[in-house]
Motif scaffolding. Structure first.
Motif, PDB file in Angstrom:
ATOM      1  N   PRO A 149      13.534  15.701 -21.970  1.00 49.52           N
ATOM      2  CA  PRO A 149      13.588  14.504 -21.046  1.00 49.52           C
ATOM      3  C   PRO A 149      13.079  14.743 -19.637  1.00 49.52           C
ATOM      4  O   PRO A 149      13.508  15.857 -18.974  1.00 49.52           O
ATOM      5  CB  PRO A 149      14.956  13.935 -21.296  1.00 49.52           C
ATOM      6  CG  PRO A 149      15.833  15.228 -21.427  1.00 49.52           C
ATOM      7  CD  PRO A 149      14.965  16.007 -22.095  1.00 49.52           C
ATOM      8  N   PHE A 150      12.625  13.780 -18.835  1.00 48.26           N
ATOM      9  CA  PHE A 150      12.241  13.879 -17.435  1.00 48.26           C
ATOM     10  C   PHE A 150      13.435  13.748 -16.837  1.00 48.26           C
ATOM     11  O   PHE A 150      14.327  12.885 -16.934  1.00 48.26           O
ATOM     12  CB  PHE A 150      11.241  13.145 -17.055  1.00 48.26           C
ATOM     13  CG  PHE A 150       9.854  13.368 -17.828  1.00 48.26           C
ATOM     14  CD1 PHE A 150       9.150  14.352 -18.057  1.00 48.26           C
ATOM     15  CD2 PHE A 150       9.124  11.908 -18.477  1.00 48.26           C
ATOM     16  CE1 PHE A 150       8.226  14.657 -18.877  1.00 48.26           C
ATOM     17  CE2 PHE A 150       8.094  12.023 -19.206  1.00 48.26           C
ATOM     18  CZ  PHE A 150       7.602  13.495 -19.384  1.00 48.26           C
ATOM     19  N   PRO A 151      13.543  14.472 -15.718  1.00 49.18           N
ATOM     20  CA  PRO A 151      14.856  14.181 -14.771  1.00 49.18           C
ATOM     21  C   PRO A 151      14.775  12.691 -14.078  1.00 49.18           C
ATOM     22  O   PRO A 151      14.615  12.761 -12.882  1.00 49.18           O
ATOM     23  CB  PRO A 151      14.888  15.439 -13.918  1.00 49.18           C
ATOM     24  CG  PRO A 151      13.377  16.023 -13.897  1.00 49.18           C
ATOM     25  CD  PRO A 151      12.735  15.512 -15.130  1.00 49.18           C
ATOM     26  N   MET A 152      14.850  11.887 -14.832  1.00 50.15           N
ATOM     27  CA  MET A 152      15.054  10.558 -14.263  1.00 50.15           C
ATOM     28  C   MET A 152      16.003   9.636 -15.181  1.00 50.15           C
ATOM     29  O   MET A 152      16.322  10.226 -16.023  1.00 50.15           O
ATOM     30  CB  MET A 152      13.681   9.824 -14.524  1.00 50.15           C
ATOM     31  CG  MET A 152      12.329  10.629 -14.439  1.00 50.15           C
ATOM     32  SD  MET A 152      10.850   9.523 -14.969  1.00 50.15           S
ATOM     33  CE  MET A 152       9.418  10.570 -14.752  1.00 50.15           C
TER      34      MET A 152
END
Lengths: 569, 274
Positions: B119-122
């Motif tokens: 997962p993207f760090p968002m």
């Protein structure tokens, strides 16, 4: 009981025997053999940093605190007065030179006597054997003046608008009132001279330049030249009239200033007349309460931080230098940040990794080790002389032979430092980019993002804290650099700031003052090294604080970014 | 019998195909596709059709080229330097290695889920709507709807609906992987490529992902690479067995697992090597 006690001991020993065999216990395999040396190295480093900061802090903070003034009677009945500045032991040789046999109390004291106009020196060494008596008279004053440094002595007479009074303690409040009025007059005078006369001078200069421009474009005999000449001379006449009015105003103020003066008397009785408007600050040095002392201390700091320098930079403030350092560093970061980030993006993300790229990388790393003065020489040769003179020839032909961009200036200095710090930024950014996990890049690309979208949305936000670290390092290095600046635009005393109220408000071609160079100038280039020494410490303290402040701000931004993009949120 | 690599490399291998009754037709058609990392060959004339709407599993021992084949399908291998290919892979009848192929568009039609959850760090919502955002879709309603639909399809909605704006990195490993699947299907792709999606997860999370694959079957064509044979048997309709860069046998999953024709397939599915 006995056997029970023995058992654990045997147990403890047995593992050692297993590993060390017959040679005995190998310390390196059991314990941290060199831990003490690692810890020690850290401690030595910390002690050095702490001692350094402490020295700067103590010396820098105490400088502006008003000390007592001693009235010293010598054995030959001469009298001197001054602030005791420093005390040191005289070595055997020095005492022999002064043909003294008694060496038991061979100490001497440096007194700051002031009164440079009377004695031709500010400081004086006094051997303690020569001292008959020291007293701290309550009525002795320490008077800071706009020129000749401080005066230490008594206030003898007041001349207020043709009336003469002998000074006594009751007159002090009256003097304070007059001093306030005189200071207000001095500020008005400064504004008149600097702002109004300055802007008129600037406009006159512009008229001359526009005329020259027409001359260069159309020739001296053209009709256009003549019409311009006519219209300009009318404008010039008006400006000169204005100039005359302002000069008259100045004249009035100066005449008024001359009516208000004090007669000062030093301890040996020499009299000196000083206009009240020439006095910056005066206080009875030995008759101050703690709050008064603190007040003086704070007002001196305020003057230091907000005023312009006086007396070859030894007195007054360093505001132009603070501003110069700050503006130059900011400009440098603005230039180096996009340049460095884009360069390393290409190197890391786009360039095909191979021999050429690693060669480039090695070269960039080596550039970080080039002595900064070399960058200074390059900046002067390339930016100022090559680019600058070309710019002058094309855009400012009417200014010639005076250079506009063809000499050192804040823009060239910032560019030079940007070049100097570029390797730091590139290396740090590349590391930050490399630290972004490949899986994130793949994830983004697999979602159908283009390479640029991946860089913009995923790689850069994740690398940003690391990039900021690089910029912080670059900023710290750039703000502390002096050597290259001396070649590309730093001056001892800059008449104008690079940002002011005259159109176009920002003047990147102007030379500027810098705290680092100010330290060098005050400490090693002034007429009076002893007087400059405390200023060296104060300025150093200020430079360190400024760099610390800028770094703290950058770190604050970085930690906010980290929070935004990381697990913590 | 244990097969040594030399046994295979020395003679030509004929892939064994079992007759299939494709009702929907094939969506991906791999045609004598070979791939080289520099000079070493990783895939040898692989040929297979992927049926539309079904789950196709690719099994085989480590290093046999399963992932390489999978990553070739959406041209993720382009990221690696020094790659050369031979042969064709057709997606909906068009060779994806043609010069005029829009790689970005191709990847948009093939969602991909990786071995490790990435997962993207968002925030969770930003993760799911990422494929839409890069297409320039900004409408808040569209984004919210897509987010909800994708999360519901991956059975994550009830777990995260109250914290859509929290960082996705706070989710557990299994939740993260389901989030990645939600992200992969957010832009409504044709095909879902899964590269050992459960290898980094615990058994409970694995079961959830497998349930999810069964749910998604029919809506998307799913190709799943796995080295877990039970998983392949549980979730897939068709199975390809690969060994040292070759497809050894390809057919209906139950046939591959129960009546394989190749000895190597039998040895692998019965656990004698791998």
């Amino acid at each position: 009981m006995n056997s029970l006690k023995l058992k654990p001991k045997q147990k403890q020993r047995s593992p050692g025997n297993v590993f060390s065999g017959s040679k005995g216990i190998n310390l390196a395999s059991k314990g941290e053999k060199y831990l003490w040396s690692m810890g020690g190295a850290l401690i030595i480093g910390l002690i050095m940093i702490a001692a350094f900061l402490l020295l700067i802090l103590v010396n820098g903070l105490k400088t502006f605190y008003p000390g007592p003034v001693h009235r010293v009677t010598l054995t030959d009945n001469r009298v001197i007065a001054g602030e005791p500045f420093r005390r040191e032991k005289i070595s055997q040789d020095q005492t022999l030179e002064t043909s003294r046999e008694d060496t038991c109390s061979a100490w001497r004291t440096l007194y700051k006597t002031g009164n440079f106009d009377l004695y031709n020196k500010d400081f004086r060494w006094v051997d303690e054997q020569d001292i008959k008596q020291i007293s701290e008279p309550k009525d002795i004053f320490y008077i800071e003046r706009t020129e000749w440094g401080p005066f230490i002595g008594y206030i003898h007479e007041l001349n207020l608008n043709h009336e003469t009074f002998f000074f006594s303690r009751e007159r002090l409040s009256q003097l304070k009132k007059e001093h306030k009025a005189a200071q207000a007059r001095r500020n008005i005078l400064k504004d008149l001279k600097k702002k109004e006369m300055g802007s008129i001078n600037h406009e006159l200069d512009n008229l001359r330049l526009s005329l020259k421009r027409v001359e260069l474009d159309h020739g001296k005999d053209s009709v256009r030249y003549k019409t311009t000449l006519d219209s300009l001379s009318a404008k010039r006449k008006k400006l000169e009239e204005n100039y005359g009015e302002i000069a008259d105003k100045i004249e009035i103020i100066i005449k008024k200033d001359a009516k208000y003066s004090v007669v000062l008397k030093d301890v040996s009785g020499i009299e000196k007349r000083v206009n009240i408007s020439d006095i910056i600050r005066f206080y009875p040095a030995n008759n101050l309460t703690l709050s008064q002392k603190t007040g003086i201390y704070i007002s001196r700091w305020i003057e230091f931080l907000t005023a312009e320098p006086r007396e070859a930079n030894i007195e007054g403030g360093v505001m132009p230098a603070i501003f110069g350092t700050f503006a130059m560093t900011l400009l440098m970061v603005i230039i180096v940040a996009p340049l460095g980030v884009m360069a390393s993006l290409y190197l890391k993300e786009y360039a095909k990794q191979g021999k050429l790229v690693s060669m480039v990388r090695i070269c960039v790393n080596n550039l970080a080790g080039v002595p900064s003065i070399v960058y200074g020489a390059f900046g002067l040769g390339f930016f100022a002389y090559c680019v600058g003179t070309t710019v002058d020839r094309i855009f400012f032909p009417e200014y010639l032979p005076n250079p506009v961009y063809g000499t050192g200036g804040i823009l060239w200095a910032a560019l030079t430092l940007a070049l100097l710090t570029l390797p730091v930024v590139i290396v740090a950014t590349e590391e930050a980019l490399a630290a972004v996990p490949q899986s994130l890049r793949e994830g983004s690309l697999a979602c159908g993002a283009s390479k640029w979208q991946t860089i913009k949305n995923i790689v850069l936000p994740n690398a940003l804290p690391g990039i900021m670290t690089g910029l912080i390092l670059a900023m710290a290095r750039g703000a502390g650099e002096v050597a290259p600046l001396m070649l590309v635009g730093v001056v001892k005393l800059a008449p104008d700031l690079p940002v002011d109220t005259i159109f176009p408000f920002i003047h990147p071609e102007r030379s500027f003052m810098h705290l680092g160079f100010h330290i060098f100038d005050v400490g090693f280039q002034s007429r009076n090294a002893e007087a400059g020494k405390p200023m060296v410490f104060v300025t150093t303290l200020l430079l360190i604080s400024l760099i610390g402040l800028m770094n703290a701000f950058a770190i604050h931004i970085r930690s906010r970014m980290k929070k935004k993009y990381s697990v913590g949120q | 019998m244990i097969i040594k690599p030399s046994d295979i490399e020395n003679k030509e291998i004929q892939t064994i195909y079992h007759p299939q009754k494709g009702e929907q037709g094939s969506v991906i058609d791999i045609d004598t596709f070979s791939l080289f990392y520099g000079k070493s060959q990783a895939l040898f004339d692989t040929t297979m059709d992927v049926e539309k709407g079904l789950v196709t599993a690719i099994i085989g021992p480590s290093g046999c080229g399963k992932s390489t084949l999978l990553k070739s399908l959406n041209r993720m291998n382009d990221l690696i330097d020094n790659i050369s290919i031979n042969g064709k892979i057709r997606f909906e009848g068009k060779n994806i290695f043609d010069r005029d192929t829009d790689v970005i568009n191709l990847r948009k039609q093939m969602g991909m889920v990786f071995q490790k959850p990435n997962p993207f760090p968002m925030s969770i919502a930003d993760n799911v709507t990422y494929p839409l955002k890069i297409d320039g879709i900004r409408g808040k309603n569209v984004l919210a709807e897509t987010c909800e639909r994708s999360l519901k399809r991956t059975a994550l909605w009830d777990e995260v609906k109250d914290r859509l704006n929290e960082s996705a990195l706070r989710l557990s490993g299994g939740q993260q992987q389901r989030l990645c699947i939600a992200r992969a299907i957010a832009a409504d792709p044709e095909v879902l490529l899964m590269d050992e999606p459960c290898s980094a997860l615990d058994p409970m999370a694995t079961i959830k992902i497998e349930d999810l694959i069964n749910e998604l079957k029919g809506k998307y064509t799913i190709i799943i690479v796995t080295h877990n044979m039970q998983q392949a048997a549980r979730v897939s309709n068709n199975t390809a067995f690969m060994y040292i860069g070759r497809i050894i046998e390809y057919g209906k999953t139950d046939i591959i697992f129960t009546k394989p024709k190749s000895m190597k397939t039998q040895d692998y599915v019965t656990g004698r090597f791998g």
